[in-house]
Structures are given as structure tokens and as C-alpha cells.
Scaffold this active site. Structure first.
Site, PDB file in Angstrom:
ATOM      1  N   HIS A   1      13.364  -0.818  31.334  1.00 19.20           N
ATOM      2  CA  HIS A   1      12.987  -1.636  30.165  1.00 19.20           C
ATOM      3  C   HIS A   1      13.617  -1.042  28.894  1.00 19.20           C
ATOM      4  O   HIS A   1      14.294  -1.743  28.129  1.00 19.20           O
ATOM      5  CB  HIS A   1      11.458  -1.667  30.051  1.00 19.20           C
ATOM      6  CG  HIS A   1      10.934  -2.530  28.960  1.00 19.20           C
ATOM      7  ND1 HIS A   1      10.407  -3.775  29.181  1.00 19.20           N
ATOM      8  CD2 HIS A   1      10.873  -2.344  27.607  1.00 19.20           C
ATOM      9  CE1 HIS A   1      10.038  -4.316  28.036  1.00 19.20           C
ATOM     10  NE2 HIS A   1      10.311  -3.454  27.057  1.00 19.20           N
ATOM     11  N   GLU A   2      13.424   0.270  28.712  1.00 18.03           N
ATOM     12  CA  GLU A   2      13.964   0.909  27.499  1.00 18.03           C
ATOM     13  C   GLU A   2      15.493   0.907  27.523  1.00 18.03           C
ATOM     14  O   GLU A   2      16.139   0.732  26.490  1.00 18.03           O
ATOM     15  CB  GLU A   2      13.432   2.347  27.351  1.00 18.03           C
ATOM     16  CG  GLU A   2      11.935   2.445  27.105  1.00 18.03           C
ATOM     17  CD  GLU A   2      11.432   1.606  25.946  1.00 18.03           C
ATOM     18  OE1 GLU A   2      12.188   1.414  24.983  1.00 18.03           O
ATOM     19  OE2 GLU A   2      10.289   1.101  26.017  1.00 18.03           O
TER      20      GLU A   2
ATOM     21  N   PRO B   1       0.823  -1.215   0.000  1.00 16.43           N
ATOM     22  CA  PRO B   1       0.000   0.000   0.000  1.00 16.43           C
ATOM     23  C   PRO B   1       0.861   1.270   0.000  1.00 16.43           C
ATOM     24  O   PRO B   1       1.913   1.302   0.641  1.00 16.43           O
ATOM     25  CB  PRO B   1      -0.783  -0.088   1.320  1.00 16.43           C
ATOM     26  CG  PRO B   1      -0.682  -1.490   1.745  1.00 16.43           C
ATOM     27  CD  PRO B   1       0.536  -2.073   1.143  1.00 16.43           C
ATOM     28  N   GLY B   2       0.401   2.252  -0.721  1.00 12.30           N
ATOM     29  CA  GLY B   2       1.058   3.571  -0.709  1.00 12.30           C
ATOM     30  C   GLY B   2       2.293   3.680  -1.551  1.00 12.30           C
ATOM     31  O   GLY B   2       3.053   4.648  -1.438  1.00 12.30           O
ATOM     32  N   THR B   3       2.565   2.691  -2.423  1.00 14.78           N
ATOM     33  CA  THR B   3       3.797   2.769  -3.218  1.00 14.78           C
ATOM     34  C   THR B   3       3.592   3.508  -4.546  1.00 14.78           C
ATOM     35  O   THR B   3       4.495   3.558  -5.366  1.00 14.78           O
ATOM     36  CB  THR B   3       4.360   1.365  -3.499  1.00 14.78           C
ATOM     37  OG1 THR B   3       3.281   0.491  -3.765  1.00 14.78           O
ATOM     38  CG2 THR B   3       5.170   0.840  -2.352  1.00 14.78           C
TER      39      THR B   3
ATOM     40  N   HIS C   1      16.749  -2.384  26.242  1.00 13.72           N
ATOM     41  CA  HIS C   1      16.779  -2.438  24.770  1.00 13.72           C
ATOM     42  C   HIS C   1      17.992  -1.679  24.242  1.00 13.72           C
ATOM     43  O   HIS C   1      18.719  -2.149  23.369  1.00 13.72           O
ATOM     44  CB  HIS C   1      15.538  -1.757  24.181  1.00 13.72           C
ATOM     45  CG  HIS C   1      14.291  -2.561  24.284  1.00 13.72           C
ATOM     46  ND1 HIS C   1      14.207  -3.846  23.836  1.00 13.72           N
ATOM     47  CD2 HIS C   1      13.048  -2.241  24.765  1.00 13.72           C
ATOM     48  CE1 HIS C   1      12.967  -4.299  24.040  1.00 13.72           C
ATOM     49  NE2 HIS C   1      12.256  -3.340  24.617  1.00 13.72           N
TER      50      HIS C   1
ATOM     51  N   ASP D   1       6.984  -6.820  22.589  1.00 13.90           N
ATOM     52  CA  ASP D   1       8.285  -7.449  22.326  1.00 13.90           C
ATOM     53  C   ASP D   1       8.117  -8.956  22.130  1.00 13.90           C
ATOM     54  O   ASP D   1       8.676  -9.539  21.198  1.00 13.90           O
ATOM     55  CB  ASP D   1       9.235  -7.232  23.511  1.00 13.90           C
ATOM     56  CG  ASP D   1       9.543  -5.763  23.724  1.00 13.90           C
ATOM     57  OD1 ASP D   1       9.390  -5.005  22.750  1.00 13.90           O
ATOM     58  OD2 ASP D   1       9.912  -5.382  24.854  1.00 13.90           O
TER      59      ASP D   1
HETATM   60  P1  ATP Z   1      -3.027   1.398  -2.276  1.00 10.22           P
HETATM   61  O1  ATP Z   1      -2.480   0.075  -2.669  1.00 10.22           O
HETATM   62  O2  ATP Z   1      -3.250   1.483  -0.803  1.00 10.22           O
HETATM   63  O3  ATP Z   1      -4.197   1.836  -3.090  1.00 10.22           O
HETATM   64  P2  ATP Z   1      -1.290   2.966  -3.904  1.00 10.22           P
HETATM   65  O4  ATP Z   1      -0.067   2.180  -4.222  1.00 10.22           O
HETATM   66  O5  ATP Z   1      -2.349   3.045  -4.947  1.00 10.22           O
HETATM   67  O6  ATP Z   1      -1.883   2.481  -2.531  1.00 10.22           O
HETATM   68  P3  ATP Z   1      -1.193   5.767  -4.147  1.00 10.22           P
HETATM   69  O7  ATP Z   1      -2.626   6.044  -3.867  1.00 10.22           O
HETATM   70  O8  ATP Z   1      -0.753   5.807  -5.555  1.00 10.22           O
HETATM   71  O9  ATP Z   1      -0.808   4.396  -3.488  1.00 10.22           O
HETATM   72  O10 ATP Z   1      -0.260   6.744  -3.320  1.00 10.22           O
HETATM   73  C1  ATP Z   1      -0.761   7.546  -2.265  1.00 10.22           C
HETATM   74  C2  ATP Z   1      -0.019   8.849  -2.226  1.00 10.22           C
HETATM   75  O11 ATP Z   1       1.349   8.631  -1.900  1.00 10.22           O
HETATM   76  C3  ATP Z   1       0.009   9.563  -3.547  1.00 10.22           C
HETATM   77  O12 ATP Z   1      -1.112  10.366  -3.715  1.00 10.22           O
HETATM   78  C4  ATP Z   1       1.273  10.381  -3.458  1.00 10.22           C
HETATM   79  O13 ATP Z   1       1.033  11.587  -2.783  1.00 10.22           O
HETATM   80  C5  ATP Z   1       2.178   9.537  -2.582  1.00 10.22           C
HETATM   81  N1  ATP Z   1       3.138   8.759  -3.374  1.00 10.22           N
HETATM   82  C6  ATP Z   1       3.238   7.422  -3.429  1.00 10.22           C
HETATM   83  N2  ATP Z   1       4.255   7.038  -4.217  1.00 10.22           N
HETATM   84  C7  ATP Z   1       4.803   8.162  -4.711  1.00 10.22           C
HETATM   85  C8  ATP Z   1       5.882   8.424  -5.603  1.00 10.22           C
HETATM   86  N3  ATP Z   1       6.588   7.451  -6.148  1.00 10.22           N
HETATM   87  N4  ATP Z   1       6.168   9.711  -5.879  1.00 10.22           N
HETATM   88  C9  ATP Z   1       5.454  10.706  -5.320  1.00 10.22           C
HETATM   89  N5  ATP Z   1       4.431  10.518  -4.479  1.00 10.22           N
HETATM   90  C10 ATP Z   1       4.103   9.281  -4.160  1.00 10.22           C
END
Ligand code: ATP
Length: 668
Positions: A473-474, A251-253, A477, A548
Site C-alpha cells: 500500500h505504502e 489556531p496557533g498563529t 503511494h 485515503d
Molecule cells: P488560538 O486561535 O488557538 O487561540 P493563537 O493564534 O492565539 O491561537 P497563540 O496562543 O498566540 O495562538 O500562540 C501559541 C504559541 O505559539 C505562542 O505561545 C508561541 O509560543 C507560539 N507562536 C505562535 N506564533 C508565533 C510567532 N509568530 N512567533 C513566535 N512564537 C509564536
């Protein structure tokens, strides 16, 4: 997901394919029906208003009208209402001027001019007789009896319930599947129609400039766009245009972002839809939507269809049916998609782009060559890519230009593009909260801490005893991870509660692709360091080490069952990269092996715990110093640990000393 494609169905005049796009479909506008319906209700009552008589009481009638002998005739309507007509000669009389006002047609209002409700016909006739006598009206006023049927309200009484039921049904359908609709939305009339949003060329404001890193993925996607723009250069050599491209990654890539950039850069129409938009509560709707989507796309070819989160429909057929019952609707939608992608019909010029982060769940038929031919894997960004992503997201910010982007990128290992975008925004919010005129390094560091560990909760009530336990504890670590070579370098340790945790140690992971067995074991020791320190100093352990223990257990099972690090289990791995097997139901090993795995895991963790305790006992003074410093300052940094334990650098004399101590036989 975050689709902000703007809808535009204007025809594109310079479509660069060989085929001209058809003009956009004209959809019937249901507002006309609503308008006609209201006109139907309102106009008659409006007209009625014009011809309507003035409502009065019997007393007013007797005093102002009957007394002056102004009544021409009376009509008793439905034995309920008396409608009074005034003699024409009174038209100019100031008392009756109002009721004689010209009607629509132009002339004087012919009446009825007044009306009142009667109790019963008998009393009305009696009262009228008495009135005539009282005011010496020689000629009896003519009274006629009529029955009038109000056909308009009668019809409305029949039609309205149907209209209301219909409107309610339509409303329910919209609510059940109409969220985030693209063109047209869902209604009874376009329920089976695809809800994809169409982005005409040059209508997306995202370009490849906004996508940082992802070089290979960008090139692959660009090639697809080239295919569509200049198909001849490929087809003249006999090559066929690929049918589908699937973007796979955590996600978010940037999968959706990349697709948006394609929409911005490709000079072809672009349909965008989310996998979940196909699936409705009624069986057959999804399949019909897939058919409609492909029909619309073929009309616009050459074009691209983008299906986000394709796993919503593309999940393996029959999988999970054992537990949840098979999902007919999803399966029929998937079957339709498979047929459309590789059926008898030709799809020339339609390329399907899809995104998912669960490629392992997808049906193998969907991924085979001829359907999604190309698989593009997006990974979490490396240091250089993170730096580039930072640059993209710093563009809209006013920030301190001495900011070291390389340093920032180094602080965010394992972060996705979306995390970095979030940190940049969070840093701007932190700076704004502090009323700064530009965002600086400390704001970014605060934002990173906040994202990683949650918001600081200084107000959380912690007793002095608990605080002491947390500090030791910390410190445990910190000391163990400092002394072991293969553990990631420590950045800071804090005992300020954040999010759900009561204290935390920050590490700076090195970007390595491979991890040795020693690195795994030392990591186990560092994770157990907190618990071991508690046992050594206080003689018992607390519940604070839950997180942990969870990490340690998972890691130990991975070492034994997946990575083949255990001699007794041998060089076998029970890892299933296809995700096809449900491990909780069906274990890939015998009961005996399962028991052996459990035994070996327990032994591994127990050994790591003994080693950790021995190391800490050896460095008890340092442990106490670190804990006391933490209690005093709440947050300590790498430099403070260096002062107490010496530097971790191998070339340094202190470091060598440390290394010598680590290679102590107790740890070997
Ligand atoms: P998901 O699988 O959760 O749908 P996704 O891979 O489709 O996630 P995106 O929605 O394309 O993710 O990315 C979310 C946001 O992260 C984008 O709107 C952007 O702002 C930022 N982002 C992600 N990758 C990049 C990148 N390579 N360059 C610039 N911004 C990025």
C-alpha cells in the site's frame, strides 16, 4: 486562552495619556467577615474554658470532697448538672489548688469548681443526705436549683444553617463561572462584575522580540499603540482614533501572543478577558460584565481591552436558533458589547483588541466600521517566517549550533507558530530522553515525525500478511507520487505504525498559492496509489485505505463544486466564504445539480483510479522492489526511491525517461 497575564492593580504613576488614571478601586475584603464570624464562635467558648469547672464523677465527689466536708454549696443547673463550690478555706489545700487557680480577673476562681451529671433530682438528694450522714456533716449543704439558658448556642443553632446555605451558594457560583478568574473572582457580591485581568504597563514579560514574522500585523498593532501614546499627532490632523482591531487567523498563529506583546510594549493599562468569561448560566450577567468592563476601562483610559476568542459572544445573532434555540444570554451580551463600542457614551482612549479564528461566524454588526474598524489577518507562516519562529523558540534550548534552521523550517510546511514551538520543546524532550548534552538535527526530525504522525508504536502486533499489505500500500503511494510531476516531492516512507496509522509517506509540500487542475488530479492519483497497488498485487482491496478515500472524496467534491474544474457543472462555485449558510440543511443548488455533482465526482475518482492502476501496472517491477525494501528496512528514503525509479529531476536523463513514461497515452 493561555493567559498568563499577571494581575497587578497598582496605580501607574507616569501614565502618558492626558488623563491621570484614577486610583485602583478598593474592593471589600470578605475575609474580615469570616474572621469576625470565627471570633464570634471561638471567643465565648475560649472564655467558657477559663471559667469551666472540672468534670468529676459522684464517687470522686463523695470520696475526695464530701468526705472532707469541703463543699460550700451546690447548684443544680437545669436539673441535670450539679455544680460544686468549694469552701474558700480549702484554697491552699494541695488537693484543691488546681481548681482555685486565679481566673482572668486576677483573684481566686470563685467557682463552680467541680461539676457532675446527676441521674435525677430525687436520687441526687437521697445520695447527698446519705453522704452527709455517713461523713457526719452537721450542717446540711445548701442546694439551689437554677435554670440557665445558653444564649450563644441557641443563636448559633439558628444562624449556622443560614451561614452554611449562603456559603454553599457562593461556592456553587464560584464553581459555575469562576474558572480562571481575574481580579476578585466570582462571588455573590461581584457576580455581575467583569472578570478581566488588568495588566499595568511594563508588567507583561512578552515583547515584540518574542513575536517572529507577522511583520504587517505587528506594524498595524504598533500603530494602535502609537495612537494611544501620542494621540495629538493624529488628532491634530482631524483623524479619529480607531475603536477596535480584530485579529483573525487559524489556531496557533500568534494572535494571543501578539496581544501579550502589545501589553508588554504599550505604555498604557491593558485589560485581558476571554469571550467565554462573559457568558454565565444566568441571563443578564454577561451584559452586566461588559458594562462593568467598559466602566473600569474608561476610568483607566487611555487603555486597551483585549477580548480573546471573541466568537464565544460575537457569533451572529439568530444563527443556529433553528436547531439549538436562540441563546438569550449570548445575544444580550453581544448587544451590550455593540452598544458599548458604538453607543451614546464616549469611549475616547479605549481601544478594543479582539482575537478569533472564526471570523466568518461573527455578527456583521460587530465587524462594521465604527466598531472593529481594522481587521488584521494572520496566516500560517511561510518558510522565512518559520525560520524566524524557530530562532525564537530555540533561544532557551541548548542545541547543536551547526543546526541548519533553513532546513528545519523547510521540514515544517503548513505548521503554525504553536506547532513549531511545540516541535522545539518536543526535540529537547527527545534529546533529554536519549541523555544527550545538546539537541541535534535528528531530535528535531524525530519531533516533527512524532507531531505529524504520532508516536511510533513498534509493539503493535501486525501479522506478516498484514505487514505485506501495508508495505505494498505504502509502496503504491510512493511509486505513483514519484512518477507524477505535480505531486509534492516524497521524503520518506515507513511501515512502522504511528499513532492511528499503520504506515505513512512523508512529502515536502512546495509553498504555492495556486494549484492547477492537473495538480489536483495527480494528487488524487497519488492518494489512490495505495489502494490501486493492493488491488493489482493481491487481487482485492483492504480496509486500510479509509483515510485515503476520505481525502479523495473531499478533494473531488472541492474540484467539482468549488473550483469550477468540471465542464458539466461549469464555471460556478457553491463555496460560501461567509460561513452564513448551513450546507447540511440548505443546499445552494437544485436537486438535479446535486445529482450531477455526485455523478461527476464519482466519474472523476473512477478515472483517477483507472489511471493510477495503469501507471502501477506499467511499473509493477519497481513497485515490488520498493515494497520488498520496505519489508526489509521498514523505513526508506528519497535516495532509495531514486535508486529504483531514477531521479525526479527534469534535467536528468533518468528523469526525462520518467517524464516520457508519464506522458504515456494511458495517462493523458
Ligand atoms: P488560538 O486561535 O488557538 O487561540 P493563537 O493564534 O492565539 O491561537 P497563540 O496562543 O498566540 O495562538 O500562540 C501559541 C504559541 O505559539 C505562542 O505561545 C508561541 O509560543 C507560539 N507562536 C505562535 N506564533 C508565533 C510567532 N509568530 N512567533 C513566535 N512564537 C509564536
Amino acid at each position: 486562552m493561555n493567559d498568563d497575564f499577571s494581575e497587578d492593580t497598582r496605580p501607574s504613576d507616569a501614565n502618558s495619556g492626558s488623563r491621570k488614571p484614577n486610583p485602583p478601586e478598593r474592593r471589600f475584603n470578605w475575609w474580615w467577615i469570616y474572621l469576625l464570624f470565627f471570633a464570634f464562635i471561638l471567643v465565648p467558648s475560649f472564655m467558657n474554658n477559663f471559667s469551666s469547672s472540672k468534670e468529676i464523677s459522684w464517687q470522686q465527689f463523695e470520696k475526695d470532697i464530701l468526705s472532707r466536708n469541703a463543699v460550700d454549696k451546690i447548684e443544680l443547673v437545669n436539673k441535670e448538672t450539679a455544680e460544686v463550690y468549694i469552701k474558700r478555706e480549702f484554697a491552699k489545700d494541695s488537693a484543691f489548688k488546681d481548681v482555685f487557680k486565679p481566673s482572668f480577673g486576677g483573684g481566686l476562681n470563685a467557682g463552680p469548681h467541680y461539676s457532675f451529671t446527676i441521674g435525677s433530682v430525687e436520687t441526687f438528694e437521697q445520695k447527698l443526705d446519705e453522704g452527709e450522714k455517713k461523713y457526719n456533716i452537721a450542717q446540711a449543704i445548701p442546694v439551689t436549683y437554677v435554670n440557665k439558658v445558653n444564649w450563644f448556642w441557641n443563636i448559633l443553632g439558628w444562624v449556622l444553617p443560614f451561614v452554611l446555605i449562603f456559603a454553599f451558594w457562593n461556592f456553587l457560583l464560584r464553581r459555575s463561572g469562576g474558572m480562571g478568574m481575574g481580579a476578585g473572582g466570582t462571588s455573590v457580591f461581584n457576580f455581575g462584575k467583569s472578570t478581566a485581568t488588568l495588566v499595568e504597563k511594563q508588567k507583561s514579560n512578552v515583547s515584540f522580540n518574542d513575536v517572529a514574522g507577522l511583520e504587517e500585523a505587528r506594524q498595524e498593532v504598533m500603530e494602535i499603540v502609537d495612537f494611544l501614546k501620542n494621540p495629538e499627532s493624529f488628532t491634530k490632523l482631524g483623524a479619529k482614533i480607531p475603536k477596535g482591531v480584530i485579529l483573525v487567523g487559524p489556531p496557533g498563529t500568534g494572535k494571543t501572543l501578539l496581544a501579550k506583546a502589545v501589553a508588554g510594549e504599550a505604555q498604557v493599562p491593558f485589560f485581558s478577558i476571554s469571550g467565554s468569561e462573559f457568558v454565565e448560566m444566568f441571563v443578564g450577567v454577561g451584559a452586566s460584565r461588559v458594562r462593568d468592563l467598559f466602566k473600569r476601562a474608561k476610568e483607566k483610559a487611555p487603555c486597551i481591552i483585549f477580548i480573546d476568542e471573541i466568537d464565544a459572544i460575537g457569533r451572529s445573532r439568530g444563527k443556529g436558533a433553528f436547531l439549538s434555540g436562540s441563546n438569550d444570554e449570548r445575544e444580550s451580551t453581544l448587544n451590550q458589547l455593540l452598544t458599548e463600542m458604538d453607543g451614546f457614551g464616549t469611549n475616547s482612549g479605549v481601544i478594543i483588541l479582539a482575537a478569533t479564528n472564526r471570523a466568518d461566524m461573527l455578527d456583521p454588526a460587530l465587524l462594521r466600521a465604527g466598531r472593529f474598524d481594522r481587521h488584521i489577518y494572520l496566516e500560517l507562516p511561510n518558510l522565512k517566517e518559520r525560520e524566524e519562529i524557530c530562532k525564537v523558540h530555540l533561544r532557551p534550548l541548548i542545541f547543536d549550533h551547526t543546526l541548519d534552521l533553513h532546513f528545519l523550517a523547510a521540514q515544517t510546511p503548513g505548521f503554525s507558530g504553536a506547532d513549531i514551538a511545540n516541535i522545539c520543546n518536543e526535540a529537547a524532550l527527545v534529546a533529554a530522553r536519549k541523555k544527550k548534552d545538546r539537541v541535534d538535527k535528528s531530535d528535531f526530525l524525530d519531533a516533527i515525525d512524532r507531531t505529524v504522525a504520532g508516536l511510533e508504536r513498534k509493539s503493535k502486533i501486525i501479522s506478516p500478511e498484514e505487514r505485506k499489505i501495508i508495505a505494498y500500500h505504502e509502496a503504491g503511494h510512493a511509486v505513483v507520487s514519484w512518477l507524477l510531476r505535480n505531486v509534492d516531492p516524497l521524503v520518506k516512507v515507513s511501515i512502522i505504525p504511528r499513532g492511528k496509522s499503520l504506515g505513512a509517506a512523508w512529502y515536502l509540500p512546495e509553498e504555492k498559492q495556486l494549484k492547477s487542475e492537473t495538480a489536483f488530479t495527480e494528487h488524487l492519483c497519488a492518494t489512490l496509489g495505495g489502494r490501486a497497488a493492493e488491488e493489482i498485487v493481491f487481487g482485492e482491496v483492504s480496509s486500510g485505505g479509509l483515510d485515503d478515500l476520505e481525502k479523495v472524496t473531499k478533494e473531488a467534491y472541492m474540484m467539482v463544486a468549488y473550483y469550477g474544474f468540471n465542464k458539466k457543472i461549469g464555471n460556478v462555485s457553491f463555496y460560501d466564504s461567509t460561513g452564513q449558510r448551513d450546507m447540511s440543511i440548505q443546499k445552494p443548488y437544485s436537486e438535479e445539480t446535486g445529482r450531477l455533482i455526485d455523478e461527476e465526482v464519482r466519474k472523476l475518482v473512477a478515472d483517477a483510479y483507472i489511471k493510477t492502476k495503469e501507471l502501477l501496472k506499467q511499473y509493477l517491477d519497481s513497485l515490488k522492489q520498493v515494497a520488498e525494501l520496505l519489508l526489509k528496512r521498514e523505513v526508506i528514503f528519497k535516495e532509495d526511491l531514486e535508486n529504483i525509479l531514477g531521479t525526479r529531476n527534469d534535467e536528468n536523463i533518468d528523469g526525462k525517461k520518467v517524464k516520457e513514461k508519464i506522458t504515456n497515452p494511458a495517462l493523458a
